[in-house]
Design an enzyme around this catalytic site. Structure first.
Site, short mmCIF file in Angstrom:
data_model
loop_
_atom_site.label_atom_id
_atom_site.label_comp_id
_atom_site.label_asym_id
_atom_site.label_seq_id
_atom_site.Cartn_x
_atom_site.Cartn_y
_atom_site.Cartn_z
N LYS A 1 9.61 -2.32 23.96
CA LYS A 1 9.51 -1.92 22.55
C LYS A 1 9.63 -0.41 22.42
CE LYS A 1 6.60 -5.81 21.25
NZ LYS A 1 5.23 -6.33 21.29
N GLN B 1 -0.83 -5.24 20.15
CA GLN B 1 -0.29 -6.25 21.06
C GLN B 1 -1.29 -7.40 21.25
OE1 GLN B 1 2.79 -6.14 22.23
NE2 GLN B 1 2.73 -7.75 23.74
N ASP C 1 4.25 -6.01 12.41
CA ASP C 1 4.28 -7.39 12.89
C ASP C 1 4.35 -8.41 11.75
OD1 ASP C 1 4.24 -7.94 15.66
OD2 ASP C 1 2.16 -7.26 15.85
N1 LIG Z 1 1.43 -8.11 18.19
C1 LIG Z 1 2.35 -8.74 18.91
N2 LIG Z 1 3.61 -8.85 18.44
C2 LIG Z 1 4.58 -9.48 19.16
O1 LIG Z 1 5.74 -9.58 18.72
C3 LIG Z 1 4.23 -10.02 20.44
C4 LIG Z 1 2.91 -9.88 20.89
N3 LIG Z 1 1.99 -9.25 20.10
N4 LIG Z 1 2.53 -10.38 22.09
C5 LIG Z 1 3.50 -11.02 22.99
C6 LIG Z 1 4.65 -11.66 22.22
C7 LIG Z 1 5.88 -11.93 23.07
N5 LIG Z 1 6.91 -11.06 22.54
C8 LIG Z 1 8.17 -10.88 23.11
C9 LIG Z 1 8.95 -9.81 22.81
C10 LIG Z 1 10.17 -9.60 23.45
C11 LIG Z 1 10.63 -10.48 24.40
C12 LIG Z 1 11.91 -10.22 25.09
O2 LIG Z 1 12.54 -9.20 24.90
N6 LIG Z 1 12.40 -11.12 25.94
C13 LIG Z 1 13.64 -10.95 26.68
C14 LIG Z 1 13.39 -10.62 28.14
C15 LIG Z 1 12.31 -11.45 28.78
C16 LIG Z 1 11.95 -11.03 30.22
O3 LIG Z 1 12.88 -10.80 31.02
O4 LIG Z 1 10.75 -10.99 30.52
C17 LIG Z 1 14.49 -12.18 26.52
O5 LIG Z 1 13.97 -13.22 26.09
O6 LIG Z 1 15.67 -12.11 26.79
C18 LIG Z 1 9.85 -11.59 24.66
C19 LIG Z 1 8.65 -11.80 24.03
C20 LIG Z 1 6.40 -10.36 21.50
N7 LIG Z 1 5.15 -10.68 21.24
#
Ligand SMILES: Nc1nc(=O)c2c([nH]1)NC[C@@H]1CN(c3ccc(C(=O)N[C@@H](CCC(=O)O)C(=O)O)cc3)C=[N+]21
Ligand SMILES: NC(=O)C1=CN([C@@H]2O[C@H](COP(=O)(O)OP(=O)(O)OC[C@H]3O[C@@H](n4cnc5c(N)ncnc54)[C@H](OP(=O)(O)O)[C@@H]3O)[C@@H](O)[C@H]2O)C=CC1
Length: 284
Positions: free
Chosen positions: A50, A94, A117
């Site tokens: 992020k 987070q 968010d």
């Molecule tokens: N307040 C809050 N807001 C959130 O938006 C939030 C959170 N807490 N806690 C955790 C979850 C999970 N999340 C992700 C964000 C990006 C990928 C992401 O970029 N994934 C890539 C790479 C995954 C990897 O290689 O580990 C993909 O799917 O291609 C995944 C999951 C946001 N979250």
């Protein structure tokens, strides 16, 4: 038939490019603050991604890392400070938070106009009543993916698998606002495969690795897989059994490279929208 792949990495890169162009014309740097409590390793990766993406589009971005033993009162004090800071446009706390901190209390303490968010109850209520507000990043990213895939939404039968406040519920609200006929299914649903087979658009957000099998998918459906599940062997898989589903769907988003990158791009989009709304109020 094998499905078209909905390339979230590419769609997210395009969205980030448009955000960077808008930021370049602003004359200030939108401020994003990500607050992290404890050192859950999975969260560490997301938080770094992020911060990197925010800096690349020209934001003033920083992560505030607090120790795992932080109290709820201490976290609320940090949130209050960010609420009051005029350089901060977007705040993200987070999740998950350690057990001594009530997530709903912290979420409700974020200023709604800085709620990047879209988790604050005021923004959730606005979404549910069809008013403009900040929308949760993951479902918003799914809507961008559906648009990019060319899916026709008005009148389409959409099924959302999962009803969390973060993904399933706001997802259903957005599809409803786009004139889909929406069904939400969950752990108490009697016949999940049958409900899913009715879907022209299926969004899976259950957090169960490869739970959605090929025979749950209608021929020609559009399938969006929100799930991020780490298997024992280290592989990352979605909530959908990809190969089986791709044999029946018309279009499908992969994991990784589907919804995940869109979530981050939409966080930037929300922060930019919040900055513009807050710094140039209508009639002000
Ligand atoms: N307040 C809050 N807001 C959130 O938006 C939030 C959170 N807490 N806690 C955790 C979850 C999970 N999340 C992700 C964000 C990006 C990928 C992401 O970029 N994934 C890539 C790479 C995954 C990897 O290689 O580990 C993909 O799917 O291609 C995944 C999951 C946001 N979250
Ligand atoms: N790509 C991204 O950017 C993001 C991905 N995710 C991923 O999306 C998935 C869902 O996340 P989230 O919504 O936060 O998860 P939650 O655990 O909060 O919610 C899961 C939902 O799925 C339902 N469910 C769980 N098990 C079953 C089952 N066996 N049968 C039917 N329904 C079931 C639950 O039903 P009930 O309500 O009845 O308990 C609940 O509504 C996870 O894999 C998560 O990692 C999450 C956020 C961002």
């Amino acid at each position: 038939m094998t499905a078209r792949i909905i390339d979230g990495k590419a769609v997210a890169a395009g969205l980030r490019q448009r955000i960077a162009a808008r930021v370049a014309g602003l004359g200030y740097r939108p401020g994003l603050r990500v607050v992290r409590v404890g050192d859950d390793p999975a969260s560490g990766v997301y938080v770094r991604n992020k911060d990197k993406a925010a800096k690349e589009v020209g934001f003033d971005s920083a992560t505030i890392a607090l120790p795992a033993e932080t109290t709820e009162a201490e976290l609320l004090a940090v949130v209050a400070q960010l609420n009051a800071d005029p350089a901060v446009d977007g705040i993200l706390v987070q999740l998950p938070l350690p057990p001594q901190i009530r997530a709903e209390v912290v979420i409700s303490a974020v200023a709604p106009e800085k709620d990047a968010d879209g988790f604050h109850p005021l923004n959730a209520g606005r979404l549910a009543s069809g008013q403009a507000g900040l929308v949760p990043c993951t479902p918003k990213g799914v809507m961008h993916l559906l648009a990019a895939s060319g899916a026709v939404l008005p009148g389409a039968r959409a099924v959302v698998l999962g009803r969390s406040n973060i993904v399933g519920r706001p997802m259903a609200q957005l599809l409803l606002a786009a004139d889909c006929t929406v069904t939400i299914v969950h752990s108490r649903t009697r016949d999940l495969p049958a409900e899913c087979r009715r879907a022209e658009i299926l969004v899976a957000a259950v957090g169960r690795a490869e739970m959605v099998r090929g025979d749950w998918i209608a021929e020609g459906a559009t399938v969006i897989d929100v799930g991020i599940n780490r298997l024992a062997d280290g592989r990352l898989v979605g909530d959908v059994a990809y190969a089986e589903a791709a044999a029946r769907a018309e279009a499908i988003s992969p994991v990784p490279g589907g919804v995940g990158p869109m979530t981050i791009a939409c966080l930037l989009e929300n922060t930019l929208d919040a900055a513009i709304a807050r710094r140039a109020p209508r009639g002000g």
